[in-house]
Design an enzyme around this catalytic site. Structure first.
Site, PDB file in Angstrom:
ATOM      1  N   LEU A  59      41.814   8.501   1.857  1.00 33.64           N
ATOM      2  CA  LEU A  59      42.639   8.920   2.999  1.00 33.64           C
ATOM      3  C   LEU A  59      42.380   8.095   4.256  1.00 33.64           C
ATOM      4  CD1 LEU A  59      42.415  12.808   2.574  1.00 33.64           C
ATOM      5  CD2 LEU A  59      44.503  11.426   2.383  1.00 33.64           C
ATOM      6  N   GLY A  80      40.165  15.988   2.162  1.00 34.61           N
ATOM      7  CA  GLY A  80      39.324  15.983   3.355  1.00 34.61           C
ATOM      8  C   GLY A  80      38.013  16.693   3.121  1.00 34.61           C
ATOM      9  N   SER A 118      42.019  26.233   8.023  1.00 36.02           N
ATOM     10  CA  SER A 118      40.951  27.137   7.574  1.00 36.02           C
ATOM     11  C   SER A 118      40.727  28.235   8.590  1.00 36.02           C
ATOM     12  CB  SER A 118      39.659  26.335   7.401  1.00 36.02           C
ATOM     13  OG  SER A 118      38.554  27.195   7.256  1.00 36.02           O
ATOM     14  N   ASN A 119      40.203  29.356   8.107  1.00 35.65           N
ATOM     15  CA  ASN A 119      39.801  30.446   9.010  1.00 35.65           C
ATOM     16  C   ASN A 119      38.709  29.972   9.977  1.00 35.65           C
ATOM     17  OD1 ASN A 119      36.953  31.700   8.075  1.00 35.65           O
ATOM     18  ND2 ASN A 119      38.034  30.939   6.268  1.00 35.65           N
ATOM     19  N   HIS A 120      38.072  28.823   9.690  1.00 32.17           N
ATOM     20  CA  HIS A 120      37.020  28.371  10.595  1.00 32.17           C
ATOM     21  C   HIS A 120      37.596  27.759  11.872  1.00 32.17           C
ATOM     22  CE1 HIS A 120      34.157  29.790   7.820  1.00 32.17           C
ATOM     23  NE2 HIS A 120      34.814  29.197   6.842  1.00 32.17           N
ATOM     24  N   TYR A 143      33.701  21.165  11.691  1.00 31.77           N
ATOM     25  CA  TYR A 143      34.734  21.283  10.658  1.00 31.77           C
ATOM     26  C   TYR A 143      35.912  22.119  11.170  1.00 31.77           C
ATOM     27  CZ  TYR A 143      36.791  23.554   6.500  1.00 31.77           C
ATOM     28  OH  TYR A 143      37.648  24.074   5.581  1.00 31.77           O
ATOM     29  N   LYS A 147      40.021  21.232  11.973  1.00 32.25           N
ATOM     30  CA  LYS A 147      41.187  21.963  11.485  1.00 32.25           C
ATOM     31  C   LYS A 147      42.140  22.290  12.638  1.00 32.25           C
ATOM     32  CE  LYS A 147      40.310  21.829   7.158  1.00 32.25           C
ATOM     33  NZ  LYS A 147      41.166  21.048   6.251  1.00 32.25           N
ATOM     34  N   ARG A 181      32.352  39.941   3.009  1.00 31.12           N
ATOM     35  CA  ARG A 181      33.305  39.299   3.927  1.00 31.12           C
ATOM     36  C   ARG A 181      34.603  38.953   3.225  1.00 31.12           C
ATOM     37  NH1 ARG A 181      34.062  33.902   4.486  1.00 31.12           N
ATOM     38  NH2 ARG A 181      35.162  33.219   6.356  1.00 31.12           N
TER      39      ARG A 181
HETATM   40  C1  15L Z   1      36.487  27.162   4.117  1.00 31.08           C
HETATM   41  O1  15L Z   1      37.160  26.586   4.951  1.00 31.08           O
HETATM   42  C2  15L Z   1      35.720  26.414   3.109  1.00 31.08           C
HETATM   43  O2  15L Z   1      36.345  25.208   2.747  1.00 31.08           O
HETATM   44  C3  15L Z   1      35.407  27.230   1.873  1.00 31.08           C
HETATM   45  O3  15L Z   1      34.390  26.574   1.148  1.00 31.08           O
HETATM   46  C4  15L Z   1      34.977  28.650   2.228  1.00 31.08           C
HETATM   47  O4  15L Z   1      33.745  28.622   2.877  1.00 31.08           O
HETATM   48  C5  15L Z   1      36.014  29.312   3.108  1.00 31.08           C
HETATM   49  O5  15L Z   1      36.340  28.509   4.222  1.00 31.08           O
HETATM   50  C6  15L Z   1      35.544  30.677   3.629  1.00 31.08           C
HETATM   51  O6  15L Z   1      35.476  30.877   4.831  1.00 31.08           O
HETATM   52  O7  15L Z   1      35.274  31.538   2.783  1.00 31.08           O
END
Ligand code: 15L
Length: 275
Positions: A59, A80, A118-120, A143, A147, A181
């Site tokens: 990429l 990624g 991602s939720n992160h 990370y 996102k 969770r």
């Molecule tokens: C993510 O973004 C990760 O890529 C995955 O490995 C999980 O950790 C997921 O979130 C999560 O929050 O469960």
């Protein structure tokens, strides 16, 4: 039979980046009903079957990405770095990689992309908060920051060039919830594939933010703003509650207080040199 009379039909080509990764492995072999040809791409060659073809590419190489996208199709962009990492790793895979993907899409005439967020991106919201697409981002890691950047890139290419993106803030895609969770964040593989179908078939996608979760009773997120997609998750983490191990965390611990879980307590990785 189309769900809506105006649904777009099966497409000729679907391109999956990050096809050798964790989610890529779970969805591979289950996409043939969506497209005549499924192009699987990752840094290494992938063993293919049925209507799949393998097109390796890095990429960080814009011309290589253009080569994979040439010929058109919709994209599921899972390529990624998917965990916290030193800045250089995040920069190459998620900042440069996401730019290259969108720029190659513009140059090759791609019109529709699923961006795997991602939720992160919102991990520092407390678990009591109820979020929707308008909630402010609160990344819990470098990370997560990458996102947020990717979501903004998707939005820019929509506003400027009309390239539609489904921004999917993935909770936890897995065969079943792995911990307490995930009773809130779990997204079944089947519900994920159903969402791909709606992304491809819906007449007008736009650039929605969708929280990636199944029909979980203990949900922190609200997808009512994207009801127009016609996506109706059919699985629920509740069915797994009795089998889901207790994590033994004190409710005041940060990893138990925030939506991002253990990501909020990851040591800050800084740079590769450790500065
Ligand atoms: C993510 O973004 C990760 O890529 C995955 O490995 C999980 O950790 C997921 O979130 C999560 O929050 O469960």
């Amino acid at each position: 039979m189309p769900i809506f009379p105006t649904d777009r039909p099966k497409i000729s080509r679907l391109i999956v980046t990050g096809a050798a990764g964790g989610i890529g492995r779970m969805i591979r072999g289950r996409l043939d009903h969506l497209a005549d040809e499924v192009v699987l791409s990752d840094r290494t060659d992938i063993h293919v079957s049925g209507n799949e073809v393998s097109r390796p590419c890095d990429l960080t190489d814009l011309n290589a990405v253009r080569g994979v996208l040439r010929g058109g199709g919709d994209i599921l962009h899972f390529g990624g770095q998917s965990l916290e990492a030193p800045f250089e790793t995040i920069r190459d895979a998620n900042l440069i990689g996401t730019y290259n993907l969108y720029e190659a899409a513009r140059l090759e005439g791609i019109r529709r992309i699923l961006f795997a967020s991602s939720n992160h991106a919102i991990g520092f919201h407390p678990r009591e908060a109820r979020l929707d697409a308008d909630s402010p981002t609160r990344p819990d890691t470098l990370y997560g920051v990458s996102k947020v950047y990717g979501e903004a890139m998707a939005r820019l290419y929509y506003e400027k060039f009309g390239i539609e993106s489904l921004i999917l803030r993935i909770g936890s895609i897995a065969p079943k919830p792995a911990d307490q969770r995930q009773l809130a964040t779990w997204m079944s593989v089947e519900d994920t594939i159903r969402l791909f179908g709606r992304m491809i078939h819906v007449t007008r996608l736009g650039c929605p933010i969708v929280y990636g979760m199944s029909d979980n009773a203990e949900a922190w997120w609200d997808n009512r703003q994207t009801a127009y997609l016609g996506w109706h998750p059919q699985d629920s983490a509740e069915d797994w509650r009795a089998d889901t191990p207790d994590d033994g965390w004190h409710p005041d611990e940060p990893k138990a207080r925030y939506q991002g879980g253990v990501f909020v307590t990851h040591p800050h990785p800084g740079t590769e040199e450790g500065t």
